[in-house]
Write a protein that holds these residues in place. Structure first.
Motif, mmCIF file in Angstrom:
data_model
loop_
_atom_site.group_PDB
_atom_site.id
_atom_site.type_symbol
_atom_site.label_atom_id
_atom_site.label_comp_id
_atom_site.label_asym_id
_atom_site.label_seq_id
_atom_site.Cartn_x
_atom_site.Cartn_y
_atom_site.Cartn_z
ATOM 1 N N TYR A 136 0.852 -1.189 0.000
ATOM 2 C CA TYR A 136 0.000 0.000 0.000
ATOM 3 C C TYR A 136 0.886 1.237 0.000
ATOM 4 O O TYR A 136 1.859 1.306 0.747
ATOM 5 C CB TYR A 136 -0.868 0.042 1.263
ATOM 6 C CG TYR A 136 -1.817 -1.106 1.388
ATOM 7 C CD1 TYR A 136 -3.148 -0.981 1.015
ATOM 8 C CD2 TYR A 136 -1.393 -2.337 1.893
ATOM 9 C CE1 TYR A 136 -4.037 -2.047 1.127
ATOM 10 C CE2 TYR A 136 -2.270 -3.401 2.011
ATOM 11 C CZ TYR A 136 -3.576 -3.250 1.623
ATOM 12 O OH TYR A 136 -4.443 -4.309 1.734
ATOM 13 N N SER A 168 -4.241 4.875 3.015
ATOM 14 C CA SER A 168 -3.279 4.301 2.071
ATOM 15 C C SER A 168 -4.041 3.614 0.951
ATOM 16 O O SER A 168 -5.140 3.109 1.148
ATOM 17 C CB SER A 168 -2.387 3.279 2.783
ATOM 18 O OG SER A 168 -1.629 3.888 3.800
ATOM 19 N N PRO A 170 -3.942 0.584 -2.063
ATOM 20 C CA PRO A 170 -3.227 -0.607 -2.508
ATOM 21 C C PRO A 170 -2.596 -0.380 -3.874
ATOM 22 O O PRO A 170 -3.165 0.300 -4.729
ATOM 23 C CB PRO A 170 -4.313 -1.685 -2.565
ATOM 24 C CG PRO A 170 -5.599 -0.942 -2.684
ATOM 25 C CD PRO A 170 -5.397 0.392 -2.015
#
Length: 190
Positions: A136, A168, A170
């Motif tokens: 991430y 965050s 991915p």
């Protein structure tokens, strides 16, 4: 349960972290550093910040398109600040002893045959651990001051201040990550 902050950090070659952050790989290969507990690599934490290292990167152990990106540094060199741009969840740990299986995984990582051969020969009684990481990107790259306790041949460090993991993103979609993991698991179990 997902963490929202962490200080737990996995040290890895900067070139490998760049490949994880750009979705070129989800795989790390480990046996353990010189200063690992009991002399072998063990996963201390499932969710970790990714801490780039430069000193021991060896172009001769990387595939050519990655080897050309390595910036050599002198022994003992470290940056004044360390760029932390990502974290990862270690989703799978696959122990492998057979060179044929590791070679079958060659297209999934950044290392070359020399790296695989060297790692399998070093401490041959121990398996090579294939780590699969769901990476991430942090919402904002963080620069932390280098501290002497971050140095040395160890895989795991705790940084001084926790980093926020919320928001965050991915690197790969759920389906893309799952597809790659399934391919790697099928090879590892063959």
């Amino acid at each position: 349960m997902e963490l929202t902050t962490t200080v737990h950090t996995l040290k890895e070659w900067a070139i490998a972290i760049n490949a994880l952050e750009s979705g070129q790989t989800i795989m790390l290969l480990r046996k353990g550093g010189i200063r690992e507990q009991q002399g072998r690599f063990q996963v201390a934490h499932q969710q970790v910040l990714l801490y780039p290292t430069y000193e021991h990167q060896q172009p001769c152990l990387l595939k050519p398109n990655y080897a050309d990106l390595v910036q050599p540094v002198t022994s003992g060199w470290h940056p004044e600040t360390v760029r932390i741009g990502s974290w990862a969840s270690i989703t799978d740990i696959l122990p492998i002893n057979q060179e044929s299986i590791v070679n079958a995984l060659l297209s999934f990582h950044i290392w070359n045959h020399n790296f695989i051969r060297d790692r399998l020969k070093w401490k041959p009684q121990q398996p090579l651990l294939v780590l699969l990481l769901r990476t991430y990107k942090l919402p904002q790259v963080q620069e932390i001051p280098y501290r002497s306790q971050y140095g040395g041949c160890k895989s795991w460090i705790d940084i001084a201040s926790p980093m926020q993991l919320s928001s965050s993103q991915p690197v790969l979609s759920d389906s893309d990550y799952r597809n790659i993991v399934e391919q790697i698991r099928a090879i590892a179990q063959s």
